[in-house]
Design a protein around this motif. Structure first.
Motif, short mmCIF file in Angstrom:
data_model
loop_
_atom_site.label_atom_id
_atom_site.label_comp_id
_atom_site.label_asym_id
_atom_site.label_seq_id
_atom_site.Cartn_x
_atom_site.Cartn_y
_atom_site.Cartn_z
N PHE A 37 0.85 -1.18 0.00
CA PHE A 37 0.00 0.00 0.00
C PHE A 37 0.90 1.24 0.00
CE2 PHE A 37 -4.15 -1.81 0.93
CZ PHE A 37 -3.85 -3.03 1.51
N ARG A 38 0.31 2.36 -0.36
CA ARG A 38 1.03 3.63 -0.24
C ARG A 38 0.07 4.70 0.24
NH1 ARG A 38 2.26 5.14 -6.64
NH2 ARG A 38 0.10 5.61 -7.25
N GLN A 39 0.62 5.67 0.93
CA GLN A 39 -0.19 6.78 1.41
C GLN A 39 0.64 8.05 1.37
OE1 GLN A 39 -2.19 6.21 5.17
NE2 GLN A 39 -3.69 7.79 4.66
N GLU A 44 -5.86 9.31 0.76
CA GLU A 44 -6.24 8.02 1.32
C GLU A 44 -5.19 6.96 0.96
OE1 GLU A 44 -11.11 8.45 1.36
OE2 GLU A 44 -10.15 6.81 0.28
N ARG A 45 -5.14 5.93 1.79
CA ARG A 45 -4.26 4.81 1.51
C ARG A 45 -4.69 4.13 0.22
NH1 ARG A 45 -4.36 1.16 6.34
NH2 ARG A 45 -6.30 0.37 5.41
N GLU A 46 -3.74 3.79 -0.60
CA GLU A 46 -4.01 3.17 -1.90
C GLU A 46 -3.28 1.84 -1.99
OE1 GLU A 46 -2.24 5.31 -5.13
OE2 GLU A 46 -3.25 4.11 -6.68
N ALA A 92 5.16 8.82 -1.76
CA ALA A 92 4.30 8.35 -0.68
C ALA A 92 5.12 7.51 0.29
CB ALA A 92 3.15 7.50 -1.23
N ASN A 93 4.49 7.16 1.40
CA ASN A 93 5.04 6.16 2.29
C ASN A 93 4.49 4.81 1.86
OD1 ASN A 93 6.52 5.32 4.68
ND2 ASN A 93 4.54 4.94 5.62
N TYR A 94 5.38 3.87 1.59
CA TYR A 94 4.98 2.56 1.09
C TYR A 94 5.05 1.55 2.24
CZ TYR A 94 4.93 4.19 -3.71
OH TYR A 94 4.62 4.85 -4.88
N ALA A 111 -7.98 -4.88 6.97
CA ALA A 111 -6.84 -4.18 7.55
C ALA A 111 -6.69 -4.45 9.04
CB ALA A 111 -6.98 -2.68 7.29
N TRP A 116 1.15 -5.55 9.69
CA TRP A 116 1.60 -4.36 8.98
C TRP A 116 3.05 -4.03 9.32
CZ3 TRP A 116 -1.38 -1.52 5.56
CH2 TRP A 116 -2.74 -1.80 5.55
N GLY A 119 6.59 0.97 7.09
CA GLY A 119 6.68 1.72 5.85
C GLY A 119 8.06 2.25 5.54
#
Length: 126
Positions: A37-39, A44-46, A92-94, A111, A116, A119
């Motif tokens: 994911f990235r944000q 929003e988180r993608e 982004a932060n991945y 989630a 998790w 990042g």
């Protein structure tokens, strides 16, 4: 308990490449499907990529298809995200996440029950 640690982020120019790694500790990573994911700030988180437990199936988001690939190295207990032709909008932060399902469906991803990482930051300059 699975622990995930991302690495490989950094700063690159438009058109550059980076390879991110998601390393698993405490359990075999191939017991889980793994998402990236990235944000970005204010967004929003993608979800950008997913790889199945076997590595035989992947799901790449439309926004990065053709530029990003995801792969698994069972021996190293890692999942990599190869990012080519990076654009400023990829900044982004991945974060990687793992869960016990095996359908690589963003719609079904829970989630709350997934594991998790923290990042790694990717910054692409124009």
């Amino acid at each position: 308990q699975l622990r995930l640690v991302e690495s490989g982020g950094g700063s690159v120019q438009n058109g550059g490449s980076l390879k991110l790694q998601c390393a698993g500790f405490g359990n075999r990573l191939d017991y889980y499907e793994v998402f990236w994911f990235r944000q970005a700030p204010g967004r929003e988180r993608e979800a950008v990529a997913c790889i199945s437990k076997s590595g035989g199936s992947t799901n790449i988001a439309d926004s990065v298809r053709g530029r990003f690939t995801v792969s698994r190295d069972v021996a190293d207990n890692t999942v990599a995200l190869q990012m080519d032709n990076l654009k400023p909008e990829d900044t982004a932060n991945y974060v990687c996440a793992a869960d016990l399902s095996d359908v690589c469906s963003y719609a079904n991803f829970d989630a709350a029950t997934a594991f998790w990482g923290r990042g790694t930051q990717v910054t692409v300059s124009s």
